[in-house]
Design a protein around this motif. Sequence first.
Motif, short mmCIF file in Angstrom:
data_model
loop_
_atom_site.label_atom_id
_atom_site.label_comp_id
_atom_site.label_asym_id
_atom_site.label_seq_id
_atom_site.Cartn_x
_atom_site.Cartn_y
_atom_site.Cartn_z
N ASP A 7 0.96 -1.09 0.03
CA ASP A 7 -0.20 0.07 -0.19
C ASP A 7 1.15 1.24 0.48
OD1 ASP A 7 -2.22 -1.71 -0.26
OD2 ASP A 7 -2.94 -1.46 2.26
N GLU A 8 2.21 1.29 0.90
CA GLU A 8 2.79 2.38 0.90
C GLU A 8 3.54 1.86 -0.40
OE1 GLU A 8 5.27 2.17 4.23
OE2 GLU A 8 3.34 1.97 6.00
N MET A 9 4.15 1.84 -0.82
CA MET A 9 4.39 1.15 -2.19
C MET A 9 3.48 2.61 -3.59
SD MET A 9 6.29 -1.43 -4.62
CE MET A 9 4.73 -2.26 -4.61
N VAL A 10 2.53 1.72 -4.01
CA VAL A 10 1.34 2.26 -3.98
C VAL A 10 1.98 3.90 -4.50
CG1 VAL A 10 -0.72 2.30 -5.14
CG2 VAL A 10 0.85 0.60 -5.35
N ALA A 11 1.11 4.29 -2.86
CA ALA A 11 0.60 5.59 -2.82
C ALA A 11 2.23 6.25 -3.07
CB ALA A 11 0.97 5.35 -0.78
N ALA A 12 3.38 5.98 -3.01
CA ALA A 12 4.43 6.74 -2.84
C ALA A 12 4.82 6.98 -5.07
CB ALA A 12 5.45 5.21 -2.42
N VAL A 13 3.97 6.21 -5.43
CA VAL A 13 4.39 6.47 -6.80
C VAL A 13 3.36 6.91 -7.25
CG1 VAL A 13 3.79 4.69 -8.69
CG2 VAL A 13 4.87 3.81 -7.46
N VAL A 14 2.10 6.65 -6.67
CA VAL A 14 0.93 8.05 -7.07
C VAL A 14 2.10 9.55 -6.44
CG1 VAL A 14 -1.26 9.09 -6.77
CG2 VAL A 14 -0.86 6.06 -7.00
N ASP A 15 2.17 9.71 -5.42
CA ASP A 15 2.80 10.97 -5.02
C ASP A 15 4.17 11.68 -5.63
OD1 ASP A 15 0.70 10.79 -2.97
OD2 ASP A 15 2.57 10.32 -1.39
N GLY B 170 2.41 10.92 -10.45
CA GLY B 170 0.56 11.36 -10.12
C GLY B 170 -0.42 10.94 -10.28
N ARG B 171 -0.04 9.23 -11.21
CA ARG B 171 -0.85 7.76 -11.08
C ARG B 171 0.14 6.67 -11.47
NH1 ARG B 171 -0.61 10.24 -17.66
NH2 ARG B 171 1.44 9.18 -18.05
N LEU B 172 -0.77 5.90 -11.62
CA LEU B 172 -0.03 4.69 -12.07
C LEU B 172 -0.95 3.57 -13.56
CD1 LEU B 172 1.64 2.22 -10.73
CD2 LEU B 172 -0.45 1.41 -9.20
N ASP B 173 -0.21 3.85 -14.52
CA ASP B 173 -0.35 3.14 -15.09
C ASP B 173 -0.67 1.08 -16.07
OD1 ASP B 173 -0.95 5.50 -16.51
OD2 ASP B 173 1.29 5.52 -17.29
N ALA C 112 -7.94 7.83 -16.26
CA ALA C 112 -6.05 6.64 -16.60
C ALA C 112 -6.21 5.45 -17.75
CB ALA C 112 -6.55 5.57 -14.96
N ARG C 113 -5.56 5.33 -18.15
CA ARG C 113 -5.17 4.63 -18.76
C ARG C 113 -5.44 3.17 -19.32
NH1 ARG C 113 1.19 5.87 -21.11
NH2 ARG C 113 0.88 8.03 -20.78
N SER C 114 -6.43 3.15 -19.85
CA SER C 114 -6.91 1.99 -20.63
C SER C 114 -6.26 0.62 -21.37
CB SER C 114 -8.34 1.38 -20.44
OG SER C 114 -8.71 2.69 -22.47
#
Length: 80
Positions: free
Chosen positions: A15-23, A26-29, A78-80
């Motif tokens: 959860d922390e890793m995903v939050a760090a990427v988004v921070d 700004g997104r996760l593709d 988000a990209r699809s």
Amino acid sequence: MMVQATDVSDSSAIDEMVAAVVDRFGRLDVVVNNAGVHEGGAPASITDKKWRTVMSTDVDGVFYGCRAALPTLKRPGARS
């Protein structure tokens, strides 16, 4: 590019890793769940502790990664 060592068997670490990427971006593709361990030997010689290590990394880690990433991947725009 971002590299962050993460224990994939720990759901809060994922959860922390995903939050760090988004921070940071700004997104996760995309998500690639590419962690795994192997405890060699005959099944009779593999201890419960070694088996839990394999399963928590190879199976639980994939689930935790997908679960943590899905809300961000499903965001509008988000990209699809």
